[in-house]
Design an enzyme around this catalytic site. Structure first.
Site, short mmCIF file in Angstrom:
data_model
loop_
_atom_site.label_atom_id
_atom_site.label_comp_id
_atom_site.label_asym_id
_atom_site.label_seq_id
_atom_site.Cartn_x
_atom_site.Cartn_y
_atom_site.Cartn_z
N LYS A 1 0.87 -1.19 0.00
CA LYS A 1 0.00 0.00 0.00
C LYS A 1 0.89 1.22 0.00
O LYS A 1 1.95 1.22 0.64
CB LYS A 1 -0.91 0.01 1.22
CG LYS A 1 -1.73 1.30 1.38
CD LYS A 1 -2.84 1.16 2.39
CE LYS A 1 -2.47 1.39 3.83
NZ LYS A 1 -1.89 2.74 4.12
N GLU B 1 -9.19 7.60 4.06
CA GLU B 1 -9.04 7.92 5.48
C GLU B 1 -9.58 9.30 5.81
O GLU B 1 -9.22 10.29 5.17
CB GLU B 1 -7.55 7.82 5.89
CG GLU B 1 -7.33 8.15 7.36
CD GLU B 1 -5.99 7.67 7.91
OE1 GLU B 1 -5.25 6.96 7.21
OE2 GLU B 1 -5.70 8.02 9.07
O1 KIV Z 1 -0.74 2.45 8.83
C1 KIV Z 1 -1.93 2.23 9.02
O2 KIV Z 1 -2.36 1.68 10.05
C2 KIV Z 1 -2.88 2.65 7.99
C3 KIV Z 1 -4.33 2.53 8.32
C4 KIV Z 1 -4.74 3.62 9.22
C5 KIV Z 1 -5.16 2.48 7.10
O3 KIV Z 1 -2.49 3.08 6.97
#
Ligand code: KIV
Length: 274
Positions: free
Chosen positions: A123, A192
């Site tokens: 991600k 988010e």
């Molecule tokens: O790093 C994380 O926990 C995240 C979530 C808040 C989606 O990116």
């Protein structure tokens, strides 16, 4: 006759399974985890996606922001989580500084994560600004999840953790970014801390799943930071957070009782000795 598997019958969640969940309107459950023991519990409870989030920088390492965590540290967390997750799809955050420089660096970082941890996807935060990096990572066959709205790696640019994209211009940019993420081939995106109405619009405009955090009920799935959900982090109290346990109190009481028993020579007793 339907050939669709129920959630419990799925041996391993994949991007295909996640897409099918969106297609049939089944909500996708996601949570963070950072180590083997927690990943085993989260996985055993039936979570669809485990995110090895760079929030490890906050809840594990105690930093104020997600910026300090390194690629090596993310890989270490991811390796532990992968060993504990038998069913869930494991996504790993590309940490700050590992993909923004150029697309080659992004590809190298993503490949290290996939090769060294055995995770299933990465991600990264941002839209058009990081498009080239996203395309490059995807071209190596690595599934990519986007992350729009409040992107904590840019906290010093925003200056605050308040709700994003309330204004028309920012909402329009977010919509364009979401469409770009879909067009280039991301398998999903985190939204988010944006208004629920915008989440609804985005989720209806793209065919890939949206996973919300502080983004209202209209996302295709929801994610929370595990330590927040379990009530380990006591001081963090945003409106969007629902606590499902008060582990801070439970753990504190257990440890205080242990201290008391050691001090009073009650532990260990004869039965607990060899
Ligand atoms: O790093 C994380 O926990 C995240 C979530 C808040 C989606 O990116």
């Amino acid at each position: 006759m339907s050939t669709q598997l129920s959630s419990a019958e799925i041996k391993r969640v994949t991007t295909h399974v996640i897409q099918e969940m969106k297609n049939r309107g089944e909500k996708i459950s996601a949570l963070t985890a950072y180590d083997y023991s927690m990943a085993r519990i989260v996985d055993g409870a039936g979570i669809d996606i485990i995110l090895v989030g760079d929030s490890a920088s906050n809840v594990i390492a105690g930093h104020e922001t997600t910026l300090p965590i390194t690629l090596d540290q993310m890989i270490y967390h991811a390796q532990s989580v992968v060993r504990g997750a038998k069913r869930a799809f494991v996504v790993v955050d590309l940490p700050f500084g590992s993909y923004q420089g150029n697309s080659e660096e992004a590809l190298r970082s993503a490949i290290r994560i996939m090769k060294e941890s055995g995770a299933h996807a990465v991600k990264l935060e941002g839209g058009l600004e990081v498009k080239e990096s996203i395309v490059r990572v995807l071209s190596a066959g690595v599934p990519v999840m986007g992350h729009l709205g409040l992107t904590p790696q840019s906290i010093y640019k925003f200056g605050t953790y308040t709700v994003r994209a309330k204004e028309e211009t920012e909402a329009e940019k977010l919509m364009q970014d979401a469409k770009m993420l879909e067009e280039v081939g991301c398998f999903g995106m985190v939204l988010e801390k944006i208004p629920a109405a915008l989440t609804k619009k985005v989720s209806a405009s793209v065919n890939i799943p949206t996973i919300g955090i502080g983004a209202g009920p209209h996302a295709d799935g929801q994610i929370l930071v595990l330590h927040d959900l379990l009530g380990i982090t006591k001081e963090f109290k945003p409106r969007f957070l629902r606590r499902y346990a008060d582990l801070h109190t439970i753990m504190n009481d257990a440890i205080a009782n242990y201290v008391k028993d050691v001090k009073s020579n009650d532990f260990p007793n004869i039965k607990e000795s060899y």
